[in-house]
Design a protein around this motif. Sequence first.
Motif, PDB file in Angstrom:
ATOM      1  N   PHE A 105       0.832  -1.201   0.000  1.00 55.27           N
ATOM      2  CA  PHE A 105       0.000   0.000   0.000  1.00 55.27           C
ATOM      3  C   PHE A 105       0.870   1.255   0.000  1.00 55.27           C
ATOM      4  O   PHE A 105       0.603   2.214  -0.730  1.00 55.27           O
ATOM      5  N   LEU A 106       1.922   1.257   0.804  1.00 56.43           N
ATOM      6  CA  LEU A 106       2.788   2.428   0.913  1.00 56.43           C
ATOM      7  C   LEU A 106       3.582   2.690  -0.360  1.00 56.43           C
ATOM      8  O   LEU A 106       4.057   3.808  -0.579  1.00 56.43           O
ATOM      9  N   LYS A 107       3.710   1.693  -1.228  1.00 48.34           N
ATOM     10  CA  LYS A 107       4.358   1.903  -2.528  1.00 48.34           C
ATOM     11  C   LYS A 107       3.469   2.725  -3.449  1.00 48.34           C
ATOM     12  O   LYS A 107       3.968   3.448  -4.310  1.00 48.34           O
ATOM     13  N   THR A 108       2.160   2.595  -3.297  1.00 44.81           N
ATOM     14  CA  THR A 108       1.240   3.312  -4.172  1.00 44.81           C
ATOM     15  C   THR A 108       0.703   4.593  -3.540  1.00 44.81           C
ATOM     16  O   THR A 108       0.344   5.520  -4.254  1.00 44.81           O
ATOM     17  N   GLU A 109       0.631   4.661  -2.237  1.00 44.62           N
ATOM     18  CA  GLU A 109       0.171   5.868  -1.544  1.00 44.62           C
ATOM     19  C   GLU A 109       1.386   6.765  -1.333  1.00 44.62           C
ATOM     20  O   GLU A 109       2.241   6.456  -0.505  1.00 44.62           O
ATOM     21  N   GLN A 110       1.446   7.852  -2.085  1.00 43.04           N
ATOM     22  CA  GLN A 110       2.647   8.677  -2.122  1.00 43.04           C
ATOM     23  C   GLN A 110       2.690   9.798  -1.084  1.00 43.04           C
ATOM     24  O   GLN A 110       3.734  10.412  -0.888  1.00 43.04           O
ATOM     25  N   ILE A 111       1.580  10.114  -0.435  1.00 45.00           N
ATOM     26  CA  ILE A 111       1.571  11.208   0.532  1.00 45.00           C
ATOM     27  C   ILE A 111       2.463  10.858   1.717  1.00 45.00           C
ATOM     28  O   ILE A 111       2.393   9.761   2.264  1.00 45.00           O
ATOM     29  N   ARG A 112       3.314  11.799   2.096  1.00 49.74           N
ATOM     30  CA  ARG A 112       4.154  11.671   3.268  1.00 49.74           C
ATOM     31  C   ARG A 112       4.177  13.031   3.956  1.00 49.74           C
ATOM     32  O   ARG A 112       4.133  14.033   3.290  1.00 49.74           O
ATOM     33  N   PRO A 113       4.309  13.091   5.234  1.00 47.97           N
ATOM     34  CA  PRO A 113       4.346  11.947   6.135  1.00 47.97           C
ATOM     35  C   PRO A 113       2.964  11.334   6.322  1.00 47.97           C
ATOM     36  O   PRO A 113       1.948  11.984   6.062  1.00 47.97           O
ATOM     37  N   ILE A 114       2.959  10.095   6.779  1.00 49.17           N
ATOM     38  CA  ILE A 114       1.729   9.404   7.177  1.00 49.17           C
ATOM     39  C   ILE A 114       1.933   8.959   8.626  1.00 49.17           C
ATOM     40  O   ILE A 114       2.999   8.453   8.992  1.00 49.17           O
ATOM     41  N   TYR A 115       0.897   9.143   9.414  1.00 51.42           N
ATOM     42  CA  TYR A 115       0.931   8.772  10.821  1.00 51.42           C
ATOM     43  C   TYR A 115       0.109   7.510  11.066  1.00 51.42           C
ATOM     44  O   TYR A 115      -0.849   7.233  10.341  1.00 51.42           O
ATOM     45  N   GLY A 116       0.482   6.773  12.071  1.00 57.18           N
ATOM     46  CA  GLY A 116      -0.285   5.616  12.535  1.00 57.18           C
ATOM     47  C   GLY A 116      -0.440   5.727  14.042  1.00 57.18           C
ATOM     48  O   GLY A 116       0.506   6.096  14.735  1.00 57.18           O
ATOM     49  N   ARG A 117      -1.631   5.441  14.527  1.00 55.37           N
ATOM     50  CA  ARG A 117      -1.898   5.488  15.967  1.00 55.37           C
ATOM     51  C   ARG A 117      -2.299   4.091  16.420  1.00 55.37           C
ATOM     52  O   ARG A 117      -3.145   3.458  15.796  1.00 55.37           O
ATOM     53  N   VAL A 118      -1.669   3.637  17.493  1.00 55.36           N
ATOM     54  CA  VAL A 118      -1.860   2.263  17.949  1.00 55.36           C
ATOM     55  C   VAL A 118      -2.041   2.250  19.460  1.00 55.36           C
ATOM     56  O   VAL A 118      -1.313   2.938  20.188  1.00 55.36           O
ATOM     57  N   ALA A 119      -2.983   1.441  19.918  1.00 60.04           N
ATOM     58  CA  ALA A 119      -3.171   1.278  21.358  1.00 60.04           C
ATOM     59  C   ALA A 119      -1.864   0.822  21.991  1.00 60.04           C
ATOM     60  O   ALA A 119      -1.114   0.023  21.414  1.00 60.04           O
TER      61      ALA A 119
END
Length: 160
Positions: A105-119
């Motif tokens: 997915f990250l190869k095709t989704e070019q927007i950066r930065p991307i954040y992830g939130r995890v418990a």
Amino acid sequence: MTNANITLAETEKDDLDAFFQFQLDEEANYLAVFTSKDSNDKTAYVEKYTKFLIDPTINMRTIKVNDIIASSVAKFVIKNDAEITYWIDKKFWGQGIATTALKDFLKTEQIRPIYGRVAFDNHGSQKVLEKCGFVKTGKGKRFANARQTEIGEHIYKISD
């Protein structure tokens, strides 16, 4: 997962039925925490995600394993920040599917930065983000509907 054909496909409305069923699992819902107030309301779920399918700021993909829907991954924007979310059907946990799919997915989704939130206690999801190049950048707190309390979260970021 050996000998598995993991693919990403544009999410279609028919996929939402499978996604709804995945999020009904209590353990998965607990670990995901950042879920809707009423995860049993299928009508509300389908209405919400149907709108997401036509939102140009959301990149939503269905993850298939050997042509079987196994999960979803999406990029969305909140408060001007791109964020990632994914959900894996419990029967596919621990098989490397989330990691493989997120890397693709990250190869095709070019927007950066991307954040992830995890418990704070979702170690499996933390490992997935780290294997995909995300770096832990902070901590926060959020109300978790699945737990009916505020919990800690780790904030991850990928810049390149």
